[in-house]
Design a protein around this motif. Structure first.
Motif, short mmCIF file in Angstrom:
data_model
loop_
_atom_site.label_atom_id
_atom_site.label_comp_id
_atom_site.label_asym_id
_atom_site.label_seq_id
_atom_site.Cartn_x
_atom_site.Cartn_y
_atom_site.Cartn_z
N ASP A 29 3.33 1.41 -0.96
CA ASP A 29 3.63 -0.02 -0.93
C ASP A 29 2.42 -0.87 -0.50
O ASP A 29 2.47 -1.64 0.44
N CYS A 30 1.36 -0.76 -1.28
CA CYS A 30 0.22 -1.64 -1.08
C CYS A 30 0.41 -2.95 -1.84
O CYS A 30 -0.25 -3.94 -1.55
N MET A 31 1.33 -2.96 -2.81
CA MET A 31 1.53 -4.12 -3.67
C MET A 31 2.76 -4.93 -3.23
O MET A 31 3.57 -4.46 -2.44
N SER A 32 2.89 -6.13 -3.77
CA SER A 32 4.07 -6.96 -3.47
C SER A 32 5.17 -6.64 -4.47
O SER A 32 5.99 -5.77 -4.24
N SER A 33 5.16 -7.31 -5.62
CA SER A 33 6.17 -6.99 -6.64
C SER A 33 5.79 -5.74 -7.41
O SER A 33 6.64 -5.08 -7.99
N GLY A 34 4.51 -5.43 -7.43
CA GLY A 34 4.04 -4.21 -8.06
C GLY A 34 3.57 -4.35 -9.49
O GLY A 34 3.22 -3.36 -10.12
N PHE A 35 3.53 -5.56 -10.01
CA PHE A 35 3.17 -5.74 -11.42
C PHE A 35 1.77 -6.32 -11.64
O PHE A 35 1.34 -6.46 -12.77
N PHE A 36 1.07 -6.68 -10.56
CA PHE A 36 -0.22 -7.34 -10.72
C PHE A 36 -1.36 -6.37 -10.42
O PHE A 36 -1.58 -6.00 -9.27
N PRO A 37 -2.10 -5.96 -11.45
CA PRO A 37 -3.18 -4.98 -11.28
C PRO A 37 -4.20 -5.37 -10.22
O PRO A 37 -4.74 -4.51 -9.54
N ASP A 38 -4.47 -6.66 -10.06
CA ASP A 38 -5.46 -7.10 -9.07
C ASP A 38 -5.05 -6.71 -7.65
O ASP A 38 -5.91 -6.46 -6.81
N GLU A 39 -3.74 -6.69 -7.37
CA GLU A 39 -3.29 -6.27 -6.03
C GLU A 39 -3.71 -4.83 -5.75
O GLU A 39 -4.18 -4.53 -4.65
N LEU A 40 -3.55 -3.99 -6.73
CA LEU A 40 -3.92 -2.58 -6.55
C LEU A 40 -5.44 -2.45 -6.41
O LEU A 40 -5.93 -1.74 -5.53
N LYS A 41 -6.18 -3.16 -7.23
CA LYS A 41 -7.64 -3.08 -7.18
C LYS A 41 -8.17 -3.56 -5.83
O LYS A 41 -9.08 -2.96 -5.26
N LYS A 42 -7.60 -4.64 -5.30
CA LYS A 42 -8.02 -5.15 -3.99
C LYS A 42 -7.70 -4.16 -2.88
O LYS A 42 -8.48 -3.98 -1.94
N PHE A 43 -6.53 -3.51 -2.98
CA PHE A 43 -6.17 -2.52 -1.98
C PHE A 43 -7.14 -1.34 -2.01
O PHE A 43 -7.61 -0.88 -0.96
N ILE A 44 -7.43 -0.84 -3.19
CA ILE A 44 -8.34 0.30 -3.32
C ILE A 44 -9.71 -0.06 -2.74
O ILE A 44 -10.32 0.73 -2.01
N LYS A 45 -10.18 -1.24 -3.03
CA LYS A 45 -11.47 -1.69 -2.50
C LYS A 45 -11.42 -1.73 -0.97
O LYS A 45 -12.34 -1.26 -0.29
N TRP A 46 -10.34 -2.29 -0.43
CA TRP A 46 -10.18 -2.37 1.03
C TRP A 46 -10.14 -0.98 1.64
O TRP A 46 -10.84 -0.70 2.62
N MET A 47 -9.32 -0.10 1.08
CA MET A 47 -9.16 1.23 1.65
C MET A 47 -10.48 2.00 1.61
O MET A 47 -10.81 2.74 2.54
N SER A 48 -11.23 1.83 0.54
CA SER A 48 -12.50 2.55 0.41
C SER A 48 -13.50 2.16 1.50
O SER A 48 -14.39 2.93 1.83
N LYS A 49 -13.34 0.99 2.06
CA LYS A 49 -14.27 0.50 3.08
C LYS A 49 -13.86 0.86 4.51
O LYS A 49 -14.59 0.56 5.45
N GLN A 50 -12.70 1.49 4.67
CA GLN A 50 -12.25 1.83 6.01
C GLN A 50 -13.09 2.98 6.58
O GLN A 50 -13.54 3.85 5.85
N GLU A 51 -13.28 2.95 7.89
CA GLU A 51 -14.16 3.91 8.55
C GLU A 51 -13.46 5.22 8.85
O GLU A 51 -13.12 5.53 10.01
N TYR A 52 -13.24 5.98 7.79
CA TYR A 52 -12.63 7.31 7.87
C TYR A 52 -13.42 8.23 6.95
O TYR A 52 -13.86 7.81 5.88
N LYS A 53 -13.53 9.47 7.38
CA LYS A 53 -14.23 10.46 6.56
C LYS A 53 -13.45 10.76 5.29
O LYS A 53 -14.01 10.92 4.21
N TYR A 54 -12.11 10.83 5.42
CA TYR A 54 -11.23 11.12 4.28
C TYR A 54 -10.15 10.07 4.20
O TYR A 54 -9.66 9.59 5.22
N LYS A 55 -9.76 9.74 2.97
CA LYS A 55 -8.69 8.78 2.73
C LYS A 55 -7.74 9.38 1.70
O LYS A 55 -8.17 9.87 0.66
N VAL A 56 -6.44 9.33 2.02
CA VAL A 56 -5.40 9.92 1.17
C VAL A 56 -4.33 8.87 0.95
O VAL A 56 -3.98 8.13 1.87
#
Length: 154
Positions: A29-56
């Protein structure tokens, strides 16, 4: 090993301050309604920048865009940014066995909902018995898992 679990950010992930650590696990549940691709892309970008060695990550019932795309396409989107996307599979990280599935009992016809008990059972019975972490977007069997369509015990 320091593991952080989060879920249900519904596009508000930028407001979360995470402590950092070894593994960040997002259970959908990273998205709101789940139909807008930009929501997913923004989440992936955000998650990739988090300070963790591994992300799942797994998808949740609001992440409809992930259900509409071929699974390999979704995996590629996450993995291109260093995030492991689990879809009825397991990853081993520094000896920890982590399995993830987005599927859950039917609830208002959202994403990754399964209406038939036998179909859900067939998905869940493939979960390996010896895991360290199981990542789902639904609660454990018989623990706060009742909804308007309750499935019988396995």
């Amino acid at each position: 090993m320091k593991v952080t679990f989060i879920s249900d950010t519904h596009t508000y992930h930028n407001k979360i301050k995470l402590p950092g650590g070894d593994i960040l696990i997002f259970s959908g549940d990273c998205m709101s309604s789940g139909f807008f691709p930009d929501e997913l892309k923004k989440f992936i970008k955000w998650m990739s920048k988090q300070e963790y060695k591994y992300k799942v990550c797994i998808a949740g019932n609001h992440d409809r865009y992930c259900e509409l795309l071929p699974t390999d396409s979704v995996k590629d989107m996450f993995e291109s940014k260093g995030i492991t996307y689990l879809f009825n599979n397991m990853v081993e990280i520094e000896g920890l066995k982590i399995y993830g599935t987005p599927y859950q009992p039917y609830f208002f016809d959202w994403a990754f909902n399964i209406k038939e008990y036998n179909d859900l059972y067939n998905i869940f019975k493939k979960i390996p018995p010896k895991l360290d972490i199981l990542v789902t977007h639904c609660p454990p069997m018989n623990i706060l898992d009742k909804s308007h369509r309750y499935l019988p015990e396995f």
